[in-house]
Design a protein around this motif. Structure first.
Motif, PDB file in Angstrom:
ATOM      1  N   ILE A 114     -33.483 -66.869  34.323  1.00 17.76           N
ATOM      2  CA  ILE A 114     -33.359 -65.753  35.268  1.00 17.76           C
ATOM      3  C   ILE A 114     -33.610 -64.421  34.567  1.00 17.76           C
ATOM      4  N   GLN A 118     -36.701 -61.851  35.442  1.00 17.68           N
ATOM      5  CA  GLN A 118     -36.391 -60.491  35.881  1.00 17.68           C
ATOM      6  C   GLN A 118     -37.050 -59.448  34.983  1.00 17.68           C
ATOM      7  N   LEU A 123     -38.635 -59.860  39.343  1.00 18.34           N
ATOM      8  CA  LEU A 123     -38.172 -60.598  40.520  1.00 18.34           C
ATOM      9  C   LEU A 123     -36.672 -60.832  40.395  1.00 18.34           C
ATOM     10  N   GLN A 124     -35.930 -60.405  41.379  1.00 16.80           N
ATOM     11  CA  GLN A 124     -34.473 -60.509  41.333  1.00 16.80           C
ATOM     12  C   GLN A 124     -34.009 -61.861  41.871  1.00 16.80           C
ATOM     13  N   ILE A 125     -34.260 -62.916  41.093  1.00 12.48           N
ATOM     14  CA  ILE A 125     -33.789 -64.239  41.498  1.00 12.48           C
ATOM     15  C   ILE A 125     -32.370 -64.458  40.966  1.00 12.48           C
ATOM     16  N   THR A 126     -31.665 -65.399  41.560  1.00 10.84           N
ATOM     17  CA  THR A 126     -30.304 -65.729  41.137  1.00 10.84           C
ATOM     18  C   THR A 126     -30.189 -67.236  40.944  1.00 10.84           C
ATOM     19  N   HIS A 129     -30.947 -69.522  43.892  1.00 15.00           N
ATOM     20  CA  HIS A 129     -32.339 -69.774  44.268  1.00 15.00           C
ATOM     21  C   HIS A 129     -32.900 -71.013  43.572  1.00 15.00           C
ATOM     22  N   ILE A 147     -38.082 -72.448  43.343  1.00 18.49           N
ATOM     23  CA  ILE A 147     -37.292 -71.290  43.762  1.00 18.49           C
ATOM     24  C   ILE A 147     -37.329 -71.238  45.287  1.00 18.49           C
ATOM     25  N   PHE A 150     -35.915 -67.311  48.593  1.00 19.73           N
ATOM     26  CA  PHE A 150     -36.004 -66.036  47.882  1.00 19.73           C
ATOM     27  C   PHE A 150     -36.444 -64.950  48.851  1.00 19.73           C
ATOM     28  N   SER A 152     -38.108 -61.580  49.618  1.00 23.07           N
ATOM     29  CA  SER A 152     -39.071 -60.666  49.014  1.00 23.07           C
ATOM     30  C   SER A 152     -39.051 -59.324  49.742  1.00 23.07           C
ATOM     31  N   TYR A 158     -38.143 -64.368  53.716  1.00 20.53           N
ATOM     32  CA  TYR A 158     -37.773 -65.370  52.723  1.00 20.53           C
ATOM     33  C   TYR A 158     -38.974 -66.254  52.405  1.00 20.53           C
ATOM     34  N   THR A 160     -40.669 -69.437  49.339  1.00 23.31           N
ATOM     35  CA  THR A 160     -40.433 -70.465  48.326  1.00 23.31           C
ATOM     36  C   THR A 160     -41.606 -70.483  47.355  1.00 23.31           C
TER      37      THR A 160
END
Length: 211
Positions: A114, A118, A123-126, A129, A147, A150, A152, A158, A160
């Motif tokens: 992650i 970032q 990209l603010q993924i967690t 995701h 992922i 997500f 955007s 949202y 994938t």
């Protein structure tokens, strides 16, 4: 001659507008296409018409220009986002575990992935995701992470996509060996050159003595 050239180039490309939404474009959108594509596909399927003066307004009197611009802009945003996520390829170089060289000494966890995404791709993924990553990556190889859900900001929706993660062994020892061999070769060359110079000097002295 000039008119002939204009006719030739006009036959290579032509300006059309779409009569309805389709894969190639939106209703009312003006595009440049090859005449053959228009004549053999778009026109017979009643999907587009040649953009002659006044015809667009006549055939599409209720066209909402603002709505059309929003559709075109969203398509651009989607394309840019797809380009942004298409090449997400992370590479981690990790030393092997002493007791088992096929395993990583320090496993790769979701937190590390992650942080890398970032920093490099903004990209603010967690962790939520990364539904396809159940355990830590402990071996060498290539892994595909899914992922999902997500959001955007560019698309305001949202989506994938996938992330490719590759783990490799360090090549420091191999590089060190190569450097040592190269250094040794240089030393041998210098030694051979010194011997050759000494031989030339010795031969010169012998000739002087003989005289």
């Amino acid at each position: 001659m000039k008119r002939g050239l204009q006719y030739f180039f006009s036959k290579q490309r032509m300006e059309i507008f779409f009569l309805k939404d389709c894969v190639q474009g939106f209703q009312g959108e003006i595009r440049i296409v090859k005449p053959g594509f228009f004549e053999k596909y778009l026109f017979p399927m009643a999907m587009a018409y040649q953009n002659l003066p006044g015809y667009r307004r006549r055939l599409l009197p209720d066209l909402d220009e603002e709505k059309l611009e929003n559709k075109i802009q969203r398509r651009k945003d989607i394309k840019l986002f797809q380009q942004k996520i298409a090449g997400i390829h992370l590479e981690f170089v990790r030393p092997p575990k002493f007791s088992n060289p096929s395993l990583l000494k320090d496993p790769i966890d979701d937190k590390l992935i992650i942080e890398e995404v970032q920093q490099r791709f903004k990209l603010q993924i967690t962790k939520n995701h990364m539904l396809s990553m159940v355990n830590k990556i402990t071996t060498y190889g290539q892994f595909t992470l899914q992922i999902e859900n997500f959001y955007s900001p560019e698309l305001q929706d949202y989506t994938t996509f996938q992330i490719t993660v590759v783990t490799k062994k360090p090549i420091m020892k191999v590089q060190k060996l190569i450097d040592e061999v190269a250094t040794k070769d240089e030393q041998n060359k210098d030694e051979n050159k010194d011997k050759q110079d000494q031989k030339v000097v010795k031969q010169g002295k012998e000739k002087e003595i003989q005289k």
